[in-house]
Design an enzyme around this catalytic site. Structure first.
Site, PDB file in Angstrom:
ATOM      1  N   ALA A  62       0.783  -1.192   0.112  1.00 43.27           N
ATOM      2  CA  ALA A  62       0.168   0.360  -0.016  1.00 43.27           C
ATOM      3  C   ALA A  62       0.757   1.360   0.083  1.00 43.27           C
ATOM      4  CB  ALA A  62      -0.970   0.077   1.073  1.00 43.27           C
ATOM      5  N   GLY A 102       0.519  -5.057   0.527  1.00 43.71           N
ATOM      6  CA  GLY A 102      -0.647  -4.910  -0.038  1.00 43.71           C
ATOM      7  C   GLY A 102      -0.129  -5.771  -1.528  1.00 43.71           C
ATOM      8  N   GLU A 105      -0.489  -9.585  -0.386  1.00 45.01           N
ATOM      9  CA  GLU A 105      -1.933  -9.666  -0.700  1.00 45.01           C
ATOM     10  C   GLU A 105      -2.980 -10.017  -1.676  1.00 45.01           C
ATOM     11  OE1 GLU A 105      -2.037  -6.475   2.367  1.00 45.01           O
ATOM     12  OE2 GLU A 105      -2.936  -8.011   3.541  1.00 45.01           O
ATOM     13  N   GLU A 125       4.342  -5.436   7.270  1.00 48.00           N
ATOM     14  CA  GLU A 125       3.415  -4.463   7.943  1.00 48.00           C
ATOM     15  C   GLU A 125       3.651  -4.152   8.898  1.00 48.00           C
ATOM     16  OE1 GLU A 125       2.568  -6.818   5.906  1.00 48.00           O
ATOM     17  OE2 GLU A 125       0.981  -5.785   4.558  1.00 48.00           O
TER      18      GLU A 125
HETATM   19  N1  T1G Z   1       4.463   3.333   0.106  1.00 43.17           N
HETATM   20  C1  T1G Z   1       5.056   4.800  -0.524  1.00 43.17           C
HETATM   21  N2  T1G Z   1       6.046   4.936  -0.351  1.00 43.17           N
HETATM   22  C2  T1G Z   1       7.598   3.943  -0.622  1.00 43.17           C
HETATM   23  C3  T1G Z   1       6.581   2.068  -0.822  1.00 43.17           C
HETATM   24  C4  T1G Z   1       6.023   2.649  -0.400  1.00 43.17           C
HETATM   25  N3  T1G Z   1       4.634   1.133   0.445  1.00 43.17           N
HETATM   26  N4  T1G Z   1       7.857   1.560  -0.503  1.00 43.17           N
HETATM   27  C5  T1G Z   1       9.200   2.655  -1.076  1.00 43.17           C
HETATM   28  N5  T1G Z   1       8.906   4.036  -0.846  1.00 43.17           N
HETATM   29  C6  T1G Z   1       9.379   5.378  -1.521  1.00 43.17           C
HETATM   30  C7  T1G Z   1      10.674   4.983  -0.657  1.00 43.17           C
HETATM   31  O1  T1G Z   1       9.715   6.146   0.323  1.00 43.17           O
HETATM   32  C8  T1G Z   1      11.046   6.188  -1.471  1.00 43.17           C
HETATM   33  O2  T1G Z   1      10.498   7.614  -1.488  1.00 43.17           O
HETATM   34  C9  T1G Z   1      11.138   5.375  -2.410  1.00 43.17           C
HETATM   35  O3  T1G Z   1      10.248   4.712  -2.390  1.00 43.17           O
HETATM   36  C10 T1G Z   1      12.173   4.679  -3.707  1.00 43.17           C
HETATM   37  O4  T1G Z   1      12.218   2.884  -1.488  1.00 43.17           O
HETATM   38  C11 T1G Z   1      -2.502  -2.537   3.539  1.00 43.17           C
HETATM   39  C12 T1G Z   1      -1.306  -1.599   5.042  1.00 43.17           C
HETATM   40  C13 T1G Z   1      10.851  -1.474  -2.120  1.00 43.17           C
HETATM   41  C14 T1G Z   1      12.333  -3.087  -0.778  1.00 43.17           C
HETATM   42  O5  T1G Z   1       6.261  -1.592   4.400  1.00 43.17           O
HETATM   43  O6  T1G Z   1      10.847  -1.934   1.572  1.00 43.17           O
HETATM   44  O7  T1G Z   1       0.911  -2.911   2.229  1.00 43.17           O
HETATM   45  O8  T1G Z   1      13.091   8.517  -1.282  1.00 43.17           O
HETATM   46  O9  T1G Z   1      14.865   3.949  -0.821  1.00 43.17           O
HETATM   47  O10 T1G Z   1      16.001   1.043  -1.142  1.00 43.17           O
HETATM   48  O11 T1G Z   1      -1.446  -4.658   4.550  1.00 43.17           O
HETATM   49  O12 T1G Z   1      11.282   0.543  -0.580  1.00 43.17           O
HETATM   50  O13 T1G Z   1      12.876   8.098  -3.626  1.00 43.17           O
HETATM   51  O14 T1G Z   1      11.760   8.915  -2.343  1.00 43.17           O
HETATM   52  O15 T1G Z   1      13.139   1.791   0.050  1.00 43.17           O
HETATM   53  O16 T1G Z   1      14.930   0.076  -3.428  1.00 43.17           O
HETATM   54  C15 T1G Z   1       3.815  -2.832   3.034  1.00 43.17           C
HETATM   55  C16 T1G Z   1       8.429  -0.580   1.792  1.00 43.17           C
HETATM   56  C17 T1G Z   1       3.506  -0.386   3.036  1.00 43.17           C
HETATM   57  C18 T1G Z   1       7.715  -1.623   1.856  1.00 43.17           C
HETATM   58  C19 T1G Z   1      12.518  -1.217  -2.316  1.00 43.17           C
HETATM   59  N6  T1G Z   1       4.880  -2.410   2.061  1.00 43.17           N
HETATM   60  N7  T1G Z   1       9.270  -0.750   1.099  1.00 43.17           N
HETATM   61  O17 T1G Z   1      13.659  -0.610  -1.436  1.00 43.17           O
HETATM   62  O18 T1G Z   1      14.234   1.098  -2.292  1.00 43.17           O
HETATM   63  S1  T1G Z   1       2.077  -1.328   4.559  1.00 43.17           S
HETATM   64  C20 T1G Z   1       5.669  -2.283   3.021  1.00 43.17           C
HETATM   65  C21 T1G Z   1      10.541  -0.726   1.122  1.00 43.17           C
HETATM   66  C22 T1G Z   1       0.641  -2.519   3.239  1.00 43.17           C
HETATM   67  C23 T1G Z   1      -1.562  -3.156   3.615  1.00 43.17           C
HETATM   68  C24 T1G Z   1      -0.212  -2.725   4.062  1.00 43.17           C
HETATM   69  C25 T1G Z   1      11.582  -0.668   0.535  1.00 43.17           C
HETATM   70  C26 T1G Z   1      11.476  -1.360  -0.939  1.00 43.17           C
HETATM   71  P1  T1G Z   1      12.012   8.644  -2.234  1.00 43.17           P
HETATM   72  P2  T1G Z   1      13.831   3.656  -1.121  1.00 43.17           P
HETATM   73  P3  T1G Z   1      15.381   0.288  -2.099  1.00 43.17           P
END
Ligand code: T1G
Length: 691
Positions: A62, A102, A105, A125
């Site tokens: 998400a 997500g 999911e 999460e």
């Molecule tokens: N939402 C918004 N922005 C995100 C994002 C996300 N999920 N993931 C990354 N970004 C942005 C980050 O801030 C950065 O922005 C850019 O993308 C590159 O990220 C309903 C509620 C995927 C392994 O927790 O683990 O789904 O600084 O530097 O090192 O159940 O990003 O460039 O402006 O980290 O190559 C669950 C979080 C969400 C994954 C890539 N998902 N992201 O790593 O790049 S909650 C996560 C990561 C959810 C549902 C629930 C990593 C990555 P900017 P980066 P990277």
């Protein structure tokens, strides 16, 4: 290219998500996917649907930025997943890069999942203080079993596609082109009926599994909310109908999402990434490729620093002043690696490979070809100046000359070289091969190229790099000194050391100030206080803690400091020390009083916040978020509080100022101004970013 492209490949419709950089489920993505399913539904020639990510990854979750949007504005991931779950034609998720949160999911609600061999998938999460809120807590247990699902959801760590295949989470590993492989798979299953739906499966589990999980999180996730909710929901997956768990999940997700812990963890998620952004430094800023490193000093710090480079395959030449010191340093490095090998974290072959990259020497001249040289010797300005004078004559042009000093003036060190633009501070935290924080100290003349190279190097060696300015203690240690002052004052006024430490343990810090001082060595702080008094022309400090040091009690390393230590290094209050403190109060005419835990916590945390505000105002730190990152990665401040500055935002800066004044501390001007204007540090950071 729209945010979701529809491409018809014969009787298969391919929906490609184009929402760089990580295909987060942002506004526009559900709409595009719904349009794709509408097209597939309305076209009799389409027999199956493939959902795939454009760019480098599948859906990475998400969009965390939308969590605080009003519900009606947030992308409706659950709504899309519900439709997917009952879709009339076969759906195939084609996974590369990462399918997280997500993203996984969505894949779980598809009938099938195919993936590239190096793809990863998980439900992280919990690291954001929430829980899988779009069916993950109900579907993952039904596919991989409750125990594995709990392990994945509570750790938040992803698994590789090969393991996912063994678990049945992935139906096929596609060796060639993923898109082609997914289309072929979809075509081969176009007529399969009934369509496999995870929500129609059932899963059982021994009740002992949940009891064990609840016991486990008391240690691994002490004080956190969402892990226990995850266990409750996994238990529902094993004991209640899918629809009931699905509904409960929505309710509990909202409860977790609206918690200060989730706000804290999401704050840090973005703050850590913001910390890597420096005005004026872009991806076009020239950098130097670091192909070799030189380390001066093979002691605890030098050895630990060297390991960071060896572990990522960068050869290191390490210098000492005596063969005995050199041999000792090398044996510590080898022992550290062998200990990791014993724990299965690396093979003995890795150990030999890393040790093979290490060249010991007694001659500083052997550093002549190193791309970066890091000095990690005794914390004395004259010694460091002597080393940098010699380095200036030895190091090749363009070499980065870095000091690991924890407090000394990097400008003064740079001034003895003919190349101050090549000089920078790289302040590693002990143990340097373990602690993730790296304070990158930008001196007045440090060039943008050296700074950009250092930031890139931090990432490459697995550190969280935060740029700080030159002052006594930079950011972390400058704040910890104020924190230590306040801790000693609390004891002077009537608190027991163990009460002060207990308050910080209750807040979630693994160690309170006196436990930490005993571990680091009481003489370290003692010498710093003596040095600071001397340079400020103040009388020699004679505090109760100074007296303990002068008794020869230097902490864990002498078996006794503020506390006594048994063979397992467990701290035990000492009656003589309590008497020493009481005698000290009497001599100083201090009337001691009972001090409650709230006051202890407030005074200690707000001493950090107050100094942090001053540091921010002086431009020594770029952002309040940077200070939070430093405190979490360098000092064990609980990430679920978001760091001291975020903690203050949650309390309200007005309340922080009122308490500071109540406890006799003078609020920093910036803190006072923000409080008066009803602002938060987060708003301050946003305004300055937008400036
Ligand atoms: N939402 C918004 N922005 C995100 C994002 C996300 N999920 N993931 C990354 N970004 C942005 C980050 O801030 C950065 O922005 C850019 O993308 C590159 O990220 C309903 C509620 C995927 C392994 O927790 O683990 O789904 O600084 O530097 O090192 O159940 O990003 O460039 O402006 O980290 O190559 C669950 C979080 C969400 C994954 C890539 N998902 N992201 O790593 O790049 S909650 C996560 C990561 C959810 C549902 C629930 C990593 C990555 P900017 P980066 P990277």
């Amino acid at each position: 290219m729209s945010i979701v492209d529809q491409t018809r490949e014969g009787d298969v419709l391919v929906l490609t998500i184009n929402n760089p950089p990580v295909n987060a489920f942002s506004p526009g993505v559900p709409e595009g996917l719904h349009a794709g399913l509408d097209a597939a539904e309305g076209d009799g020639g389409i027999k199956a649907v493939v959902i795939i990510g454009g760019g480098r990854t599948f859906i990475a979750g998400a969009d965390i930025k939308t969590f605080d949007l009003p519900r009606e504005q947030a992308p409706d991931l659950r709504g899309f997943i519900q439709r997917l779950d009952s879709f009339s034609k076969p759906t195939v998720a084609a996974i590369h890069g990462t399918a997280l949160g997500g993203g996984l999911e969505v894949a779980l609600a598809c009938n099938y999942r195919v993936a590239t061999r190096d793809a990863q998938m998980g439900l992280p999460e919990v690291k954001l203080g929430v829980l899988p809120g779009a069916g993950g807590t109900q579907r993952l247990p039904r596919v991989v079993g409750v125990e594995k699902a709990l392990e994945m959801m509570l750790s938040g760590n992803p698994i590789k596609a090969t393991e996912a295949k063994q678990l049945g989470l992935v139906d096929e590993i596609v060796e060639g082109d993923l898109r082609e492989g997914a289309i072929a798979f979809a075509r081969a299953h176009a007529d399969a009926r009934p369509l496999p739906r995870v929500s129609e499966r059932t899963v059982g589990a021994d009740p002992a599994v949940f009891a064990a999980a609840r016991e486990g999180i008391k240690k691994t996730h002490r004080g956190q909310l969402s892990p226990s909710l995850i266990i409750d929901l996994a238990e529902m997956a094993a004991t209640r109908p899918f629809a009931e768990g699905w509904d409960a999940e929505a309710r509990l997700f909202m409860q977790a999402k609206d918690s200060p812990q989730s706000r804290g963890l999401r704050h840090i998620f973005f703050a850590e990434r913001e910390a890597g952004k420096i005005p004026g430094i872009t991806k076009d800023t020239p950098t130097t490729e670091i192909k070799s490193a030189g380390i001066i000093g093979a002691g605890t710090m030098g050895g630990g620093i060297a390991m960071n480079f060896l572990s990522v395959g960068i050869p290191v030449t390490i210098v000492e002043t005596s063969q005995e010191a050199l041999d000792r340093g090398l044996s510590v490095i080898r022992r550290n690696y062998e200990n990791s090998a014993k724990k299965g974290r690396l093979s003995m072959e890795d150990v030999e490979k890393r040790m093979g990259l290490l060249t010991p020497t007694l001659n500083m001249e052997d550093l002549a070809d190193a791309d970066i040289i890091i000095e990690a010797v005794f914390e004395n300005m004259d010694v460091k100046k002597d080393i940098f004078t010699r380095l200036d004559a030895i190091a090749k042009p363009g070499a980065i000359l870095a000091t690991n000093t924890s407090t000394l003036d990097v400008n003064e060190i740079a001034s003895v070289t003919s190349r101050p633009e090549q000089v920078i501070g790289l302040h590693f935290f002990s143990p340097a091969n373990v602690m993730k924080l790296l304070e990158i100290v930008r001196a007045d003349k440090t060039s943008d190229s050296v700074l950009a190279t250092s930031m890139a190097l931090a990432k490459r060696i697995g550190k969280v790099g935060v740029v700080v300015g030159v002052c006594d203690g930079f950011v972390g240690n400058r704040m910890i000194h104020r924190y230590g002052d306040e801790a000693r004052k609390l004891v002077e006024e009537g608190a027991k050391p163990e009460d002060v430490d207990a308050a910080m343990n209750a807040l979630g810090l693994p160690m309170g100030p006196f436990q930490m001082s005993d571990m680091a060595g009481l003489d370290v702080g003692y010498l710093i206080r003596q040095h600071q008094a001397k340079v400020r022309g103040l009388p020699k400090p004679d505090g109760w803690l100074d007296r303990i040091v002068e008794m020869g009690r230097k902490g864990q390393k002498t078996g006794a400091g503020v506390y006594d230590y048994d063979e397992n290094r467990r701290p035990k209050p000492n009656a003589d020390i309590q008497r020493l403190i009481e005698d000290y109060r009497t001599q100083k005419g201090i009337q001691s009083r009972q001090i409650g835990q709230d006051e202890i916590t407030g005074r200690l945390v707000y001493s950090l916040v107050n100094e942090g505000a001053q540091i921010l105002d002086e431009g020594i730190a770029q952002r309040a978020g940077d200070i939070d990152v430093i405190y979490i990665y360098g000092y064990g401040f609980p990430a679920y509080h978001g760091g001291p500055m975020q903690y203050a935002d949650e309390v309200g800066l007005k309340n922080v100022v009122a308490d500071l004044e109540k406890y006799g501390q003078t609020p920093a001007p910036l803190l006072k101004r923000l409080a008066e204007e009803g602002e938060t540090f987060a708003q301050y950071d946003r305004e300055r970013a937008g400036a």
